[in-house]
Design a protein around this motif. Sequence first.
Motif, short mmCIF file in Angstrom:
data_model
loop_
_atom_site.label_atom_id
_atom_site.label_comp_id
_atom_site.label_asym_id
_atom_site.label_seq_id
_atom_site.Cartn_x
_atom_site.Cartn_y
_atom_site.Cartn_z
N VAL A 95 -65.83 45.70 -9.03
CA VAL A 95 -65.09 45.70 -7.76
C VAL A 95 -65.99 46.14 -6.61
O VAL A 95 -65.92 45.60 -5.51
N SER A 96 -66.86 47.10 -6.87
CA SER A 96 -67.73 47.58 -5.79
C SER A 96 -68.92 46.65 -5.56
O SER A 96 -69.37 46.50 -4.43
N GLU A 97 -69.41 45.99 -6.60
CA GLU A 97 -70.59 45.14 -6.46
C GLU A 97 -70.28 43.67 -6.20
O GLU A 97 -71.11 42.94 -5.70
N GLU A 98 -69.09 43.22 -6.58
CA GLU A 98 -68.70 41.81 -6.40
C GLU A 98 -67.35 41.72 -5.70
O GLU A 98 -66.36 41.32 -6.31
N ILE A 159 -56.42 49.98 -7.71
CA ILE A 159 -57.80 49.88 -7.24
C ILE A 159 -57.97 48.62 -6.39
O ILE A 159 -58.57 48.66 -5.31
N ASN A 160 -57.45 47.49 -6.87
CA ASN A 160 -57.54 46.24 -6.11
C ASN A 160 -56.98 46.41 -4.70
O ASN A 160 -57.60 46.01 -3.71
N CYS A 161 -55.79 47.01 -4.62
CA CYS A 161 -55.13 47.16 -3.32
C CYS A 161 -55.92 48.09 -2.40
O CYS A 161 -56.11 47.80 -1.22
N LEU A 162 -56.39 49.22 -2.92
CA LEU A 162 -57.13 50.18 -2.09
C LEU A 162 -58.44 49.58 -1.59
O LEU A 162 -58.79 49.74 -0.41
N VAL A 163 -59.15 48.88 -2.47
CA VAL A 163 -60.40 48.24 -2.06
C VAL A 163 -60.12 47.13 -1.05
O VAL A 163 -60.80 47.01 -0.03
N MET A 165 -57.77 46.87 1.03
CA MET A 165 -57.40 47.44 2.33
C MET A 165 -58.56 48.17 2.99
O MET A 165 -58.44 48.62 4.13
N GLY A 166 -59.68 48.30 2.29
CA GLY A 166 -60.87 48.87 2.90
C GLY A 166 -60.96 50.38 2.90
O GLY A 166 -61.71 50.95 3.69
N PRO A 168 -62.47 53.71 2.19
CA PRO A 168 -63.79 54.12 1.73
C PRO A 168 -63.67 55.00 0.47
O PRO A 168 -62.63 55.66 0.28
N PRO A 169 -64.69 55.01 -0.37
CA PRO A 169 -64.63 55.74 -1.64
C PRO A 169 -64.33 57.24 -1.50
O PRO A 169 -63.79 57.84 -2.42
N ASP A 170 -64.64 57.82 -0.36
CA ASP A 170 -64.40 59.26 -0.20
C ASP A 170 -63.05 59.58 0.45
O ASP A 170 -62.74 60.74 0.72
N HIS A 171 -62.23 58.56 0.69
CA HIS A 171 -60.92 58.79 1.31
C HIS A 171 -60.00 59.51 0.32
O HIS A 171 -60.09 59.32 -0.89
N ARG A 172 -59.08 60.29 0.83
CA ARG A 172 -58.19 61.09 0.00
C ARG A 172 -57.28 60.26 -0.91
O ARG A 172 -56.83 60.74 -1.94
N VAL A 173 -57.03 58.97 -0.57
CA VAL A 173 -56.17 58.15 -1.42
C VAL A 173 -56.78 57.90 -2.80
O VAL A 173 -56.07 57.55 -3.74
N TRP A 174 -58.09 58.11 -2.91
CA TRP A 174 -58.77 57.92 -4.19
C TRP A 174 -58.71 59.17 -5.07
O TRP A 174 -59.09 59.10 -6.24
N ALA A 175 -58.26 60.28 -4.54
CA ALA A 175 -58.32 61.56 -5.27
C ALA A 175 -57.68 61.49 -6.65
O ALA A 175 -58.19 62.07 -7.60
N GLY A 176 -56.59 60.81 -6.79
CA GLY A 176 -55.92 60.74 -8.08
C GLY A 176 -56.50 59.74 -9.05
O GLY A 176 -56.02 59.60 -10.17
N MET A 177 -57.54 59.04 -8.65
CA MET A 177 -58.12 58.01 -9.52
C MET A 177 -59.11 58.57 -10.52
O MET A 177 -59.44 57.90 -11.49
N GLU A 178 -59.61 59.76 -10.28
CA GLU A 178 -60.55 60.36 -11.22
C GLU A 178 -59.80 61.15 -12.27
O GLU A 178 -59.01 62.03 -11.95
N PRO A 179 -60.01 60.85 -13.55
CA PRO A 179 -59.30 61.55 -14.61
C PRO A 179 -59.58 63.04 -14.59
O PRO A 179 -60.70 63.47 -14.41
#
Length: 187
Positions: A95-98, A159-163, A165-166, A168-179
């Motif tokens: 997702v990040s590279e392609e 992940i598809n939706c967040l990416v 919508m643009g 950034p990887p450090d945005h707080r919406v990603w916080a729950g994605m890390e196990p």
Amino acid sequence: MVRMSAEERRESVVRAAMTEFARGGYYGTSTEAIAKRVGVSQPYLFRLFPGKKAIFLAAAQRCVEDTIRMFEEAAEGVEGEEALRAMGDAYRKVVSEEPERLMLQMQMYLAVAAAEQEGDHEFGEAVRAGWIRLWDTVHLPLGADVNETTTFMAYGMLINCLVAMGFPPDHRVWAGMEPEEPDEKRP
């Protein structure tokens, strides 16, 4: 100059179509743009494919096949939690590279929704068949557990939706994605 075979040219059309449809969607992409990207005439394009819908479905099928292959390679020789982590890591990397692959996935879902509203079920049937193959590819390495598979696929769609919508990887919406624990079921 080496001439391409019809099959090689067809492959180049599919790859070009993946890029063009990822950017413009089914309705916003012209066959002229695809032909131009490949360096062929529109009449030649239609000798390889009967129409725009066939080109889109070939691009969609390739997108799904590429994703299936990525999951298969990631899960090769592992299962359960190890497969979940391997497939999740592989997907996040793709997702990040392609980004075109991600955007084409999103365009596939939109094309199905639009076509279904118009009574055209061919898009839906083809895309759903690919999605079921994708589901099965993930399902088996996760121990054929429907809840594990559902959770994995749900996180993938998030992940598809967040990416898309643009965010950034450090945005707080990603916080729950890390196990937080080793048994989390996230891609």
